[in-house]
Design an enzyme around this catalytic site. Structure first.
Site, short mmCIF file in Angstrom:
data_model
loop_
_atom_site.label_atom_id
_atom_site.label_comp_id
_atom_site.label_asym_id
_atom_site.label_seq_id
_atom_site.Cartn_x
_atom_site.Cartn_y
_atom_site.Cartn_z
CB VAL A 245 -0.35 0.29 1.26
CG1 VAL A 245 -1.53 1.43 0.87
CG2 VAL A 245 -1.82 -1.28 1.14
N GLY B 1 -1.71 -15.43 -4.90
CA GLY B 1 -1.11 -14.43 -4.42
C GLY B 1 -2.35 -13.52 -3.66
CE LYS C 263 -10.53 -4.97 6.33
NZ LYS C 263 -11.07 -5.90 4.53
#
Length: 400
Positions: A12, A182, A200
């Site tokens: 990120v 992945g 979350k």
């Protein structure tokens, strides 16, 4: 020109750096002034990488530089992220983060510190990756009482369940394929056991209700026990199996959970497949709103982080309305929550009827067991009946 620092140069962090550099003209126009990366913090070296000229290894360089107005935390985890973020806020710097663990555990405290310094702690990328959900919840759906938030919040589990449903494959082989592509980590526990999704939904529930929802108090069940046989029954019922994270107002109390659910074709999240995320928000006035998009990945997540950076620059010395109280929200006991269950059991029909009463039988052509759907009963009542019946192979909750 506003100077910013990026903490962490992984998937990120490198995406954030790329966007800030390559889309600098767009960002300048949106933010009202140029945004320049003065530092990138990482323990590693990156010879030949574009970040090399601004790379530092000592956080104090960033903390003690008054030119740095915004700190971008994309390290992940709680240590040292929490200490770094708290120190930055106390120093009067705004912080933007994608760190769901940090926000779920310390969000209310960090928001309070930011407000006290007329700065901002923003975390759009902590839920749903590139999907805008935090800002809509906090700024745009403010005239409603949020009755329910239901989300497919983990791309790894959604990919696995989608592939199992399409191909009739077993869990273990599908997980291995996800790892090879992945989509799943070498240690996939956080994803497949629901630990990622529960953090979350705790963030979304906290925002929606204005008080802190402790993710450790949310019932959490992953997908590792879902089998190819379960999908044979799901296909017979014309339903899909999804890992859903939920918070819902039931009888004036909030019940929260993460668990696999059977969804019918008329459910808004039925066709959310592969690594895509989907979030249903139900307001008492606006009705159903559905947000669908890429829930992970370098650039989608980084894009959400940079949107927070732009917002921070626009509101440099003004706290936004992002808030939830440090007071804990008392959740309804999950054992009291009512729903229908799909059950597979090694039992005869008479035994099932004696325990569960009228049920709907599902015949998927699997010998030596019965599949059936119960009436609407509480979790506690189901557990009692299941123990009485015995021979339970599996059960999956049915999403209404």
């Amino acid at each position: 020109m506003i100077k910013v620092a990026i903490l962490g140069y992984g998937t990120v962090g490198s995406g954030v750096f790329k966007i800030l550099k390559e889309n600098s003209n767009i960002i300048t126009g949106k933010a009202g002034q140029a945004v320049d990366v003065k530092y990138v913090l990482d323990l590693r070296d990156f010879p030949g990488d574009p970040c090399e000229n601004v790379l530092v290894h000592d956080y104090n360089i960033i903390l003690n530089d008054p030119e740095v107005e915004v700190v971008i935390e994309v390290m992940g985890g709680l240590k040292p992220a929490y200490d770094f973020v708290k120190a930055a806020l106390e120093e009067g710097k705004s912080v933007c983060t994608s760190n769901k663990e940090l926000v779920a555990k310390h969000g209310a405290e960090l928001i309070r510190i930011a407000h006290g310094k007329n700065r901002n702690f923003l975390f759009e990328a902590s839920v749903g990756g590139g999907i805008p959900i935090i800002r809509p919840l906090n700024m745009h759906i403010t005239a409603d009482r949020i009755q329910e938030i239901t989300g497919i919040l983990n791309g790894t589990t959604n990919y696995i369940l989608t592939k199992m449903g399409r191909e009739g494959a077993d869990f273990e082989s599908t997980l291995k394929q996800a790892q090879d592509l992945g989509y799943a980590e070498r240690n996939p526990e956080a994803d497949i056991e629901g630990f990622d999704a529960v953090r979350k939904i705790a963030i979304l529930a906290s925002l929606a209700n204005g008080k802190t929802v402790d993710f450790e108090e949310i019932y959490t069940e992953g997908i590792s026990k879902i089998s190819a046989e379960d999908f044979k029954y799901a296909k017979k019922m014309n339903q899909s199996i999804k890992l859903l994270a939920k918070c819902k107002n039931e009888e004036n109390a909030i019940v929260a959970s993460v668990s696999p659910r059977l969804l019918s074709p008329d459910h808004p999240l039925y066709n959310v497949n592969d690594v895509i995320n989907g979030i249903l928000v139900r307001g008492n006035m606006v009705g159903d709103l559905v947000f669908i998009g890429s829930g992970a990945g370098s650039l989608p997540t980084a894009s959400a982080v940079v949107s927070d950076v732009v917002d921070s620059v626009r509101h440099l010395n003004v706290s936004t309305t992002m808030t939830w109280s440090e007071e804990k929200l008392q959740l309804k006991d999950f054992a009291e929550s009512k729903k229908k269950f799909f059950v597979r059991a090694k039992a005869e029909l008479k035994e099932i009827a004696d325990v569960f009463g009228d049920v709907e039988l599902i015949d998927a052509g699997i010998a030596g067991e019965k599949g059936f759907v119960t009436g609407k009963i509480s979790e506690e009542e189901f557990a009692q009946k299941a123990e009485r019946l015995g021979g339970i192979i599996s059960r999956i909750r049915i999403e209404s």
